[in-house]
Design a protein around this motif. Structure first.
Motif, PDB file in Angstrom:
ATOM      1  N   LEU A   3     -22.611  23.420 -15.780  1.00 38.07           N
ATOM      2  CA  LEU A   3     -21.757  22.249 -15.599  1.00 38.07           C
ATOM      3  C   LEU A   3     -22.222  21.046 -16.410  1.00 38.07           C
ATOM      4  O   LEU A   3     -21.411  20.226 -16.835  1.00 38.07           O
ATOM      5  CB  LEU A   3     -21.678  21.885 -14.117  1.00 38.07           C
ATOM      6  CG  LEU A   3     -20.957  22.894 -13.225  1.00 38.07           C
ATOM      7  CD1 LEU A   3     -20.987  22.433 -11.776  1.00 38.07           C
ATOM      8  CD2 LEU A   3     -19.518  23.103 -13.682  1.00 38.07           C
ATOM      9  N   CYS A   4     -23.528  20.928 -16.632  1.00 42.41           N
ATOM     10  CA  CYS A   4     -24.010  19.745 -17.352  1.00 42.41           C
ATOM     11  C   CYS A   4     -23.982  19.926 -18.863  1.00 42.41           C
ATOM     12  O   CYS A   4     -24.070  18.940 -19.600  1.00 42.41           O
ATOM     13  CB  CYS A   4     -25.417  19.361 -16.893  1.00 42.41           C
ATOM     14  SG  CYS A   4     -26.741  20.406 -17.530  1.00 42.41           S
ATOM     15  N   SER A   5     -23.867  21.159 -19.341  1.00 37.27           N
ATOM     16  CA  SER A   5     -23.948  21.396 -20.781  1.00 37.27           C
ATOM     17  C   SER A   5     -22.604  21.762 -21.403  1.00 37.27           C
ATOM     18  O   SER A   5     -22.541  22.042 -22.597  1.00 37.27           O
ATOM     19  CB  SER A   5     -24.966  22.508 -21.073  1.00 37.27           C
ATOM     20  OG  SER A   5     -24.584  23.730 -20.468  1.00 37.27           O
ATOM     21  N   ARG A   6     -21.532  21.734 -20.619  1.00 40.25           N
ATOM     22  CA  ARG A   6     -20.206  22.052 -21.140  1.00 40.25           C
ATOM     23  C   ARG A   6     -19.365  20.773 -21.254  1.00 40.25           C
ATOM     24  O   ARG A   6     -19.550  19.819 -20.500  1.00 40.25           O
ATOM     25  CB  ARG A   6     -19.482  23.046 -20.227  1.00 40.25           C
ATOM     26  CG  ARG A   6     -20.228  24.337 -19.956  1.00 40.25           C
ATOM     27  CD  ARG A   6     -20.460  25.164 -21.205  1.00 40.25           C
ATOM     28  NE  ARG A   6     -20.979  26.498 -20.863  1.00 40.25           N
ATOM     29  CZ  ARG A   6     -22.258  26.821 -20.862  1.00 40.25           C
ATOM     30  NH1 ARG A   6     -23.186  25.904 -21.159  1.00 40.25           N
ATOM     31  NH2 ARG A   6     -22.644  28.046 -20.555  1.00 40.25           N
ATOM     32  N   THR A   7     -18.434  20.783 -22.192  1.00 43.22           N
ATOM     33  CA  THR A   7     -17.504  19.664 -22.316  1.00 43.22           C
ATOM     34  C   THR A   7     -16.476  19.724 -21.187  1.00 43.22           C
ATOM     35  O   THR A   7     -16.358  20.744 -20.487  1.00 43.22           O
ATOM     36  CB  THR A   7     -16.769  19.720 -23.656  1.00 43.22           C
ATOM     37  OG1 THR A   7     -15.932  20.900 -23.672  1.00 43.22           O
ATOM     38  CG2 THR A   7     -17.747  19.777 -24.821  1.00 43.22           C
ATOM     39  N   ALA A   8     -15.724  18.645 -21.035  1.00 44.14           N
ATOM     40  CA  ALA A   8     -14.684  18.626 -20.003  1.00 44.14           C
ATOM     41  C   ALA A   8     -13.667  19.743 -20.232  1.00 44.14           C
ATOM     42  O   ALA A   8     -13.231  20.408 -19.288  1.00 44.14           O
ATOM     43  CB  ALA A   8     -13.992  17.262 -19.990  1.00 44.14           C
ATOM     44  N   ALA A   9     -13.292  19.960 -21.490  1.00 42.91           N
ATOM     45  CA  ALA A   9     -12.321  21.015 -21.799  1.00 42.91           C
ATOM     46  C   ALA A   9     -12.880  22.391 -21.436  1.00 42.91           C
ATOM     47  O   ALA A   9     -12.161  23.248 -20.907  1.00 42.91           O
ATOM     48  CB  ALA A   9     -11.948  20.969 -23.280  1.00 42.91           C
ATOM     49  N   GLU A  10     -14.156  22.611 -21.720  1.00 44.91           N
ATOM     50  CA  GLU A  10     -14.782  23.898 -21.386  1.00 44.91           C
ATOM     51  C   GLU A  10     -14.856  24.099 -19.877  1.00 44.91           C
ATOM     52  O   GLU A  10     -14.633  25.209 -19.378  1.00 44.91           O
ATOM     53  CB  GLU A  10     -16.175  23.964 -22.008  1.00 44.91           C
ATOM     54  CG  GLU A  10     -16.145  24.135 -23.523  1.00 44.91           C
ATOM     55  CD  GLU A  10     -17.508  23.941 -24.171  1.00 44.91           C
ATOM     56  OE1 GLU A  10     -17.711  24.452 -25.288  1.00 44.91           O
ATOM     57  OE2 GLU A  10     -18.372  23.252 -23.568  1.00 44.91           O
ATOM     58  N   ILE A  11     -15.168  23.033 -19.131  1.00 41.34           N
ATOM     59  CA  ILE A  11     -15.232  23.150 -17.672  1.00 41.34           C
ATOM     60  C   ILE A  11     -13.853  23.445 -17.097  1.00 41.34           C
ATOM     61  O   ILE A  11     -13.719  24.241 -16.158  1.00 41.34           O
ATOM     62  CB  ILE A  11     -15.829  21.872 -17.047  1.00 41.34           C
ATOM     63  CG1 ILE A  11     -17.314  21.760 -17.425  1.00 41.34           C
ATOM     64  CG2 ILE A  11     -15.694  21.898 -15.522  1.00 41.34           C
ATOM     65  CD1 ILE A  11     -17.959  20.465 -16.975  1.00 41.34           C
TER      66      ILE A  11
END
Length: 239
Positions: free
Chosen positions: A30-38
């Motif tokens: 969750l901390c290493s992904r972009t908003a789009a990836e999440i």
């Protein structure tokens, strides 16, 4: 073969349903992904398990740690990669005020910053924090927080500021203690991201190549699988 979003959704579900979860894997994702990836991870999670990721987080976690993971899962992080220097300096001071300039800590302020600012901006804010106050925020964390909330905050900050150093250490511990689940997770999720950086840090810190460490601690088809991932970035670059 699962796509990255499905893979991350499966990792998240596996940890949330674990009997004794520490939520390291979920926090890393969750901390290493972009908003789009999440958002794609959330869609994959709902498609696979017919339930929202946020609902499972709310069900399986408690307290400040729950608020932090829930906020990260909402994918509210700024999509821009730009850094607003003035805002980064203000955020550094806000972090200090939320942590050291008061009795207790303002968990809400910390959660808001970590879940809404883009990764480059957070790196800049943490850098200004050290510049202004003479020590990095990890040192403050050791003094002023404890338990699962501190654990999650430390993972997030290390993943954001020092990803190659952080993941090389996870790999080292996993290889030494034969923690194959963590070893596989990190190798698979970082192969296309920063494996070359991780390999360089691993050799520098531990005096042995990651390839050799894998050969020493694993065998057979599993070893071959890991070695393929180690060499992924180098072999997948265009000519």
């Amino acid at each position: 073969m699962h796509d990255p979003a499905e893979r991350d959704a499966i990792i998240a579900k596996t940890e949330l349903m674990s009997q004794y979860p520490d939520f390291r894997a979920l926090t890393e994702i969750l901390c290493s992904r972009t908003a789009a990836e999440i958002l794609r991870i959330r869609e994959a999670y709902r498609g696979l398990y017919k339930v929202c990721l946020e609902e499972d987080i709310a069900q399986e976690t408690v307290g400040p740690h729950q608020k932090l993971l829930f906020a990260l899962a909402k994918a509210q992080r700024c999509p821009s990669r730009d850094v607003n220097i003035c805002q980064a300096k203000c955020d550094a001071k806000r972090l200090y005020g939320a942590r050291e300039g008061r009795i207790g800590i303002d968990e809400g302020a910390i959660v808001k910053l970590l879940s809404e600012r883009n990764l480059n901006h957070l790196r800049a804010a943490f850098g200004y924090y050290k510049q202004f106050y003479g020590h990095d925020i990890l040192k403050a964390l050791r003094r002023e927080t404890s338990g699962k909330f501190e654990y999650a905050l430390r993972i997030i900050i290390k993943c954001i500021c020092y990803p190659a150093k952080y993941f090389s250490k996870v790999l080292r511990v996993s290889l030494d203690q034969l923690e194959y689940e963590a070893l596989t997770r990190v190798m698979v999720t970082r192969a296309e991201v920063d494996m070359e950086d991780i390999k360089a840090v691993y050799r520098e810190k531990y005096g042995i190549s990651l390839e050799q460490a894998i050969c020493n601690q694993t065998s057979g088809s599993y070893r071959d699988f890991l070695l393929q991932l180690v060499r992924w970035e180098a072999t997948s670059q265009p000519n």
